[in-house]
Design a protein around this motif. Structure first.
Motif, PDB file in Angstrom:
ATOM      1  N   SER A   7      52.034 -42.624  37.694  1.00 33.14           N
ATOM      2  CA  SER A   7      51.439 -41.341  37.608  1.00 33.14           C
ATOM      3  C   SER A   7      51.192 -40.785  39.003  1.00 33.14           C
ATOM      4  CB  SER A   7      50.240 -41.456  36.789  1.00 33.14           C
ATOM      5  OG  SER A   7      49.319 -42.023  37.543  1.00 33.14           O
ATOM      6  N   GLY A   8      50.708 -39.540  39.313  1.00 29.84           N
ATOM      7  CA  GLY A   8      50.389 -39.059  40.427  1.00 29.84           C
ATOM      8  C   GLY A   8      51.155 -38.407  41.349  1.00 29.84           C
ATOM      9  N   GLY A   9      52.634 -38.107  40.871  1.00 29.62           N
ATOM     10  CA  GLY A   9      53.517 -37.172  41.558  1.00 29.62           C
ATOM     11  C   GLY A   9      53.007 -35.908  41.398  1.00 29.62           C
ATOM     12  N   GLY A  10      54.009 -35.065  42.038  1.00 28.33           N
ATOM     13  CA  GLY A  10      53.577 -33.659  42.096  1.00 28.33           C
ATOM     14  C   GLY A  10      54.356 -32.949  43.245  1.00 28.33           C
ATOM     15  N   LEU A  11      53.986 -31.711  43.466  1.00 28.50           N
ATOM     16  CA  LEU A  11      54.545 -30.821  44.486  1.00 28.50           C
ATOM     17  C   LEU A  11      53.366 -30.703  45.674  1.00 28.50           C
ATOM     18  CD1 LEU A  11      56.558 -28.884  45.813  1.00 28.50           C
ATOM     19  CD2 LEU A  11      55.316 -27.124  44.364  1.00 28.50           C
ATOM     20  N   VAL A  12      53.877 -31.023  47.083  1.00 29.06           N
ATOM     21  CA  VAL A  12      52.737 -31.004  48.083  1.00 29.06           C
ATOM     22  C   VAL A  12      53.648 -30.367  49.291  1.00 29.06           C
ATOM     23  CG1 VAL A  12      53.638 -33.307  48.808  1.00 29.06           C
ATOM     24  CG2 VAL A  12      51.459 -32.545  49.386  1.00 29.06           C
ATOM     25  N   GLY A  16      51.479 -32.924  54.106  1.00 23.54           N
ATOM     26  CA  GLY A  16      50.197 -33.383  52.953  1.00 23.54           C
ATOM     27  C   GLY A  16      50.371 -34.965  52.705  1.00 23.54           C
ATOM     28  N   SER A  17      49.626 -35.043  51.525  1.00 22.79           N
ATOM     29  CA  SER A  17      49.315 -36.390  51.015  1.00 22.79           C
ATOM     30  C   SER A  17      49.427 -36.490  49.474  1.00 22.79           C
ATOM     31  CB  SER A  17      48.057 -37.294  51.506  1.00 22.79           C
ATOM     32  OG  SER A  17      47.991 -37.212  53.035  1.00 22.79           O
ATOM     33  N   LEU A  18      49.587 -37.626  48.999  1.00 16.62           N
ATOM     34  CA  LEU A  18      49.737 -37.922  47.345  1.00 16.62           C
ATOM     35  C   LEU A  18      49.556 -39.397  47.556  1.00 16.62           C
ATOM     36  CD1 LEU A  18      52.719 -36.214  46.028  1.00 16.62           C
ATOM     37  CD2 LEU A  18      50.421 -35.459  45.621  1.00 16.62           C
ATOM     38  N   ARG A  19      48.664 -39.527  46.379  1.00 14.45           N
ATOM     39  CA  ARG A  19      48.672 -40.961  46.095  1.00 14.45           C
ATOM     40  C   ARG A  19      49.036 -41.141  44.593  1.00 14.45           C
ATOM     41  NH1 ARG A  19      43.324 -44.949  44.861  1.00 14.45           N
ATOM     42  NH2 ARG A  19      43.459 -43.696  42.862  1.00 14.45           N
ATOM     43  N   LEU A  20      50.431 -42.446  44.444  1.00 15.16           N
ATOM     44  CA  LEU A  20      50.893 -42.741  43.151  1.00 15.16           C
ATOM     45  C   LEU A  20      50.310 -43.837  42.836  1.00 15.16           C
ATOM     46  CD1 LEU A  20      54.674 -42.238  44.104  1.00 15.16           C
ATOM     47  CD2 LEU A  20      52.904 -40.471  43.532  1.00 15.16           C
ATOM     48  N   SER A  21      50.129 -43.850  41.371  1.00 16.47           N
ATOM     49  CA  SER A  21      49.523 -45.148  40.806  1.00 16.47           C
ATOM     50  C   SER A  21      50.546 -45.689  39.743  1.00 16.47           C
ATOM     51  CB  SER A  21      48.435 -44.884  39.976  1.00 16.47           C
ATOM     52  OG  SER A  21      47.306 -44.405  40.651  1.00 16.47           O
ATOM     53  N   CYS A  22      50.510 -47.079  39.633  1.00 14.81           N
ATOM     54  CA  CYS A  22      51.291 -47.898  38.747  1.00 14.81           C
ATOM     55  C   CYS A  22      50.519 -48.638  38.032  1.00 14.81           C
ATOM     56  CB  CYS A  22      52.428 -48.443  39.394  1.00 14.81           C
ATOM     57  SG  CYS A  22      53.302 -49.455  38.417  1.00 14.81           S
ATOM     58  N   ALA A  23      50.299 -48.478  36.577  1.00 10.36           N
ATOM     59  CA  ALA A  23      49.551 -49.332  35.814  1.00 10.36           C
ATOM     60  C   ALA A  23      50.292 -50.449  35.128  1.00 10.36           C
ATOM     61  CB  ALA A  23      48.733 -48.483  34.691  1.00 10.36           C
ATOM     62  N   ALA A  24      50.007 -51.592  35.251  1.00  6.66           N
ATOM     63  CA  ALA A  24      50.721 -52.647  34.767  1.00  6.66           C
ATOM     64  C   ALA A  24      50.092 -53.286  33.551  1.00  6.66           C
ATOM     65  CB  ALA A  24      51.270 -53.510  35.778  1.00  6.66           C
TER      66      ALA A  24
END
Length: 123
Positions: A7-12, A16-24
Motif C-alpha cells: 500500500s501507499g502508492g500514488g501520484l507525486v 516529492g516523497s512517498l512511503r510504501l508499506s508491505c504487510a506480511a
C-alpha cells in the motif's frame, strides 16, 4: 500461506516523497529477506532494495541510494520503503517479495510476491 499486501502508492510531483508499506502474514519471517522491486512499462522487473528481518541489514540498487530507505517493523510484520527526491524515472509498479536467507537481488530467487502498488512521479 504467505501473503504480502502493498500500500501507499500514488501520484507525486518530482522531488516529492512517498512511503510504501508491505504487510506480511502467513509465517514467521525471522529468517527471511524482504525485497522491493519495481517494473516500469515495457521494462523488466528490477531490484530496488532489501532488508533482512532479523538483523535489519539493508541493500540498495545504486540508482536509489541516498534517496530511498527500507525499514521494517518486526512486531507489525511490515516493511516500509521511504522514497524521497522522487524522479519521473521512478515511475513504476512497486512490488514487495520475500525469500529465506541468504539475500539475493535476482527477482527469480524470490518466492512470494504482493500484488503491487503504482507509483507515478510527474515532472
Amino acid at each position: 500461506q504467505v501473503q504480502l499486501v502493498e500500500s501507499g502508492g500514488g501520484l507525486v510531483q518530482a522531488g516529492g516523497s512517498l512511503r510504501l508499506s508491505c504487510a506480511a502474514s502467513g509465517r514467521t519471517f525471522s529468517s527471511y529477506v524482504m525485497g522491493w522491486f519495481r517494473q516500469a512499462p515495457g521494462k523488466e522487473r528490477e531490484f530496488v532494495a532489501a532488508i533482512t528481518w532479523r538483523t535489519g541489514t539493508t541493500y540498495y540498487t545504486d540508482s536509489v541510494k541516498g534517496r530511498f530507505t527500507i525499514s521494517r517493523d518486526n512486531a507489525e510484520n511490515t516493511v516500509y520503503l521511504q522514497m524521497s527526491s522522487l524522479k519521473p524515472e521512478d515511475t513504476a509498479v512497486y512490488y514487495c517479495a520475500t525469500r529465506p536467507l541468504p539475500y539475493y537481488s535476482e527477482r527469480y530467487r524470490y518466492f512470494h510476491w504482493g500484488q503491487g502498488t503504482q507509483v507515478t512521479v510527474s515532472s
